[in-house]
Design a protein around this motif. Structure first.
Motif, PDB file in Angstrom:
ATOM      1  N   ARG A  86       2.821   1.090  -6.227  1.00 44.58           N
ATOM      2  CA  ARG A  86       3.042   1.693  -4.916  1.00 44.58           C
ATOM      3  C   ARG A  86       2.551   1.160  -3.957  1.00 44.58           C
ATOM      4  O   ARG A  86       1.433   0.169  -4.158  1.00 44.58           O
ATOM      5  CB  ARG A  86       2.448   2.984  -4.950  1.00 44.58           C
ATOM      6  CG  ARG A  86       0.986   3.396  -5.069  1.00 44.58           C
ATOM      7  CD  ARG A  86       0.480   4.651  -4.911  1.00 44.58           C
ATOM      8  NE  ARG A  86      -0.894   4.733  -5.258  1.00 44.58           N
ATOM      9  CZ  ARG A  86      -1.689   5.565  -4.753  1.00 44.58           C
ATOM     10  NH1 ARG A  86      -1.096   6.662  -4.167  1.00 44.58           N
ATOM     11  NH2 ARG A  86      -3.153   5.649  -5.105  1.00 44.58           N
TER      12      ARG A  86
ATOM     13  N   GLU B 165      -3.162  -5.121   2.198  1.00 46.86           N
ATOM     14  CA  GLU B 165      -2.152  -4.032   2.324  1.00 46.86           C
ATOM     15  C   GLU B 165      -0.936  -4.803   1.438  1.00 46.86           C
ATOM     16  O   GLU B 165      -0.511  -5.605   1.893  1.00 46.86           O
ATOM     17  CB  GLU B 165      -1.679  -3.586   3.598  1.00 46.86           C
ATOM     18  CG  GLU B 165      -2.734  -2.970   4.729  1.00 46.86           C
ATOM     19  CD  GLU B 165      -3.057  -1.770   4.559  1.00 46.86           C
ATOM     20  OE1 GLU B 165      -2.271  -0.969   3.563  1.00 46.86           O
ATOM     21  OE2 GLU B 165      -3.888  -1.165   5.174  1.00 46.86           O
TER      22      GLU B 165
ATOM     23  N   THR C 227       0.785  -3.554  -8.433  1.00 41.93           N
ATOM     24  CA  THR C 227       0.800  -2.488  -7.611  1.00 41.93           C
ATOM     25  C   THR C 227       2.048  -1.551  -7.955  1.00 41.93           C
ATOM     26  O   THR C 227       3.281  -2.321  -8.253  1.00 41.93           O
ATOM     27  CB  THR C 227       0.841  -2.745  -6.162  1.00 41.93           C
ATOM     28  OG1 THR C 227       1.883  -3.549  -5.988  1.00 41.93           O
ATOM     29  CG2 THR C 227      -0.421  -3.385  -5.843  1.00 41.93           C
TER      30      THR C 227
ATOM     31  N   SER D  90     -13.549   5.927  -6.718  1.00 40.74           N
ATOM     32  CA  SER D  90     -12.464   5.164  -6.734  1.00 40.74           C
ATOM     33  C   SER D  90     -12.511   4.535  -7.836  1.00 40.74           C
ATOM     34  O   SER D  90     -13.202   4.890  -8.858  1.00 40.74           O
ATOM     35  CB  SER D  90     -12.673   4.196  -5.644  1.00 40.74           C
ATOM     36  OG  SER D  90     -11.578   3.289  -5.471  1.00 40.74           O
TER      37      SER D  90
ATOM     38  N   ASP E 224      -9.524   0.060  -5.373  1.00 44.95           N
ATOM     39  CA  ASP E 224      -8.529   0.634  -5.033  1.00 44.95           C
ATOM     40  C   ASP E 224      -8.739   1.448  -3.806  1.00 44.95           C
ATOM     41  O   ASP E 224      -9.608   2.450  -3.812  1.00 44.95           O
ATOM     42  CB  ASP E 224      -7.783   1.582  -5.918  1.00 44.95           C
ATOM     43  CG  ASP E 224      -6.520   2.000  -5.308  1.00 44.95           C
ATOM     44  OD1 ASP E 224      -5.764   1.904  -4.282  1.00 44.95           O
ATOM     45  OD2 ASP E 224      -5.493   2.751  -6.381  1.00 44.95           O
TER      46      ASP E 224
ATOM     47  N   THR F 243      -6.425   3.052  -1.635  1.00 44.36           N
ATOM     48  CA  THR F 243      -5.250   3.674  -0.968  1.00 44.36           C
ATOM     49  C   THR F 243      -5.516   5.019  -0.712  1.00 44.36           C
ATOM     50  O   THR F 243      -4.835   5.657   0.331  1.00 44.36           O
ATOM     51  CB  THR F 243      -3.943   3.667  -1.979  1.00 44.36           C
ATOM     52  OG1 THR F 243      -3.945   2.284  -2.880  1.00 44.36           O
ATOM     53  CG2 THR F 243      -2.910   3.948  -1.753  1.00 44.36           C
ATOM     54  N   ASP F 244      -6.003   5.933  -1.268  1.00 47.40           N
ATOM     55  CA  ASP F 244      -6.547   7.186  -1.197  1.00 47.40           C
ATOM     56  C   ASP F 244      -7.647   7.748  -0.574  1.00 47.40           C
ATOM     57  O   ASP F 244      -8.211   8.683  -0.400  1.00 47.40           O
ATOM     58  CB  ASP F 244      -6.458   8.121  -2.505  1.00 47.40           C
ATOM     59  CG  ASP F 244      -4.974   7.824  -3.445  1.00 47.40           C
ATOM     60  OD1 ASP F 244      -4.153   7.826  -2.513  1.00 47.40           O
ATOM     61  OD2 ASP F 244      -5.186   7.848  -4.590  1.00 47.40           O
TER      62      ASP F 244
ATOM     63  N   THR G 271      -0.412  -0.301  -1.479  1.00 46.45           N
ATOM     64  CA  THR G 271      -1.761  -0.179  -1.961  1.00 46.45           C
ATOM     65  C   THR G 271      -2.645  -1.002  -1.088  1.00 46.45           C
ATOM     66  O   THR G 271      -2.295  -2.236  -0.652  1.00 46.45           O
ATOM     67  CB  THR G 271      -1.811  -0.771  -3.307  1.00 46.45           C
ATOM     68  OG1 THR G 271      -0.965  -0.008  -4.286  1.00 46.45           O
ATOM     69  CG2 THR G 271      -3.324  -0.774  -4.103  1.00 46.45           C
ATOM     70  N   ARG G 272      -3.690  -0.168  -0.779  1.00 48.69           N
ATOM     71  CA  ARG G 272      -4.796  -0.871  -0.179  1.00 48.69           C
ATOM     72  C   ARG G 272      -5.773  -1.412  -1.131  1.00 48.69           C
ATOM     73  O   ARG G 272      -6.152  -0.346  -1.949  1.00 48.69           O
ATOM     74  CB  ARG G 272      -5.303   0.079   0.963  1.00 48.69           C
ATOM     75  CG  ARG G 272      -4.552   0.741   2.171  1.00 48.69           C
ATOM     76  CD  ARG G 272      -5.202   1.521   2.833  1.00 48.69           C
ATOM     77  NE  ARG G 272      -6.323   0.779   3.685  1.00 48.69           N
ATOM     78  CZ  ARG G 272      -7.618   1.098   3.795  1.00 48.69           C
ATOM     79  NH1 ARG G 272      -8.001   2.088   3.073  1.00 48.69           N
ATOM     80  NH2 ARG G 272      -8.302   0.451   4.602  1.00 48.69           N
TER      81      ARG G 272
END
Length: 355
Positions: free
Chosen positions: A261, A244, A259, A293, A307, A309-310, A263-264
């Motif tokens: 923002r 993270e 990154t 992804s 990524d 994140t989403d 970001t995972r």
């Protein structure tokens, strides 16, 4: 064990071979050179032997491997023989051989053979790689006929730009071929995968499906027949670590990705030592647990980063498809400025799992 693996779908392989036969209306040699483009030559040949008209490989080492595994269908040596003493093995194992140079003609004429050969006589119609010059072709044909050492001749050539569907080069090569073989009644073979799919007007009693056999398009643009191909290989692995990170943090070698923002970041057990292209840029597609992804950062030898994140449900142990039925190998290759042929052939270290 390390979770990276390549799943090979034999039913997709057979579907693609049948498509080659269907759309060409011709006999088809399944091209299994370079270890079946990384898919495993012996296992792929075994999966196709009941219906294939024969197989094509680059060289005698590859052909001997198939014979040792029990493959009995005809096998064509696409580069022919490299030394005259290979003719003994060609004869002993009933291989078919390409002849593309005058020294090979000389070797056949001098050889002591117990039975005649099947020769595919190759014309350089414009690719300028290997093949007899058009001015030599008729004489070479007549020498083979007169030698008493050749049972059958197939007339062949190879296209340089068949994947360019609006290029005049292929039609020009056909014209050179037709002039060189005028008056010959033998079978012909001109169409490889792009010519098979994209040039139906080109004559071919034999076709040579290669990349299409493995479910990848030879074209840069969409094509209705190529859209019917089924990917044979699914390259997959798993997420083995999750980070993270806040905005402004670099990821991987060279800080190629920073990154923008929170970001995972998922770390995947896959790298260029497995054959994944090192130069694939950030944004190259992949699927995580079936959801789209992207790659982020530079690919390293054993790992790459994605990524998450989403994808809040994704995490440690999530399945990652690098290419396959959801993420097309041709799309990955295009992102990496290469071609699916190369990324398949570069595969290594990853176990092949057949079904």
């Amino acid at each position: 064990m390390r979770p990276a693996r390549a799943l090979i779908d034999f039913e997709a392989l057979r579907h693609n071979y049948r498509l080659a036969r269907e759309v060409s209306g011709a006999k088809a040699l399944a091209v299994v050179k370079a270890d079946a483009y990384g898919h495993g030559a012996v296992r792929c040949a075994e999966a196709l032997e009941d219906e294939a008209n024969g197989f094509a490989v680059a060289c005698i080492e590859e052909a001997l491997q198939l014979r040792a595994a029990g493959i009995r269908k005809p096998i064509l040596l696409l580069e022919g023989f490299f030394e005259a003493d290979e003719l003994e093995l060609i004869q002993a194992h009933d291989f078919w051989t390409v002849v593309h140079a005058n020294w090979q003609l000389d070797a056949i004429e001098r050889a002591s053979l117990r039975k005649p050969l099947t020769v595919w006589l190759k014309l350089d119609s414009g690719m300028h790689r290997v093949g007899l010059h058009p001015a030599e072709y008729r004489d070479a044909y007549q020498r083979l006929k007169a030698s008493g050492k050749v049972e059958k001749i197939v007339l062949m050539s190879h296209f340089a730009r068949a994947d360019e569907l609006h290029c005049a080069s292929s039609a020009e090569q056909v014209a050179v071929f037709e002039q060189a073989r005028a008056g010959f009644g033998d079978e012909v073979s001109l169409r490889n995968s792009p010519a098979l799919l994209g040039w139906p007007q080109v004559p071919s009693d034999w076709v040579r499906p290669g990349i299409m056999l493995y479910g990848a398009t030879p074209f840069e643009q969409a094509h209705p027949l190529a859209d019917r191909l089924k990917p044979v290989m699914t390259l997959e692995s798993k997420v083995i670590s999750v980070r993270e990170l806040p905005a402004g943090q670099p990821v991987g070698y060279g800080a190629r990705f920073v990154t923008k923002r929170p970001t995972r970041v998922g770390v995947v057990a896959m790298g260029y030592a497995d054959g994944y292209p090192r130069h694939a840029p950030t944004g190259t597609p992949m699927a995580i647990d079936g959801q789209p992804s992207r790659l982020i950062g530079r690919v390293s030898m054993d790992m790459l980063t994605v990524d998450l994140t989403d994808l809040p449900q994704a995490g440690l142990g999530s399945r990652v498809e690098l290419w396959g039925k959801q993420v097309l190998a041709s799309d990955v290759a295009a992102q990496a400025a290469t071609i699916p042929y190369q990324i398949f052939c570069n595969l290594r270290r990853v176990p092949l799992i057949y079904s």
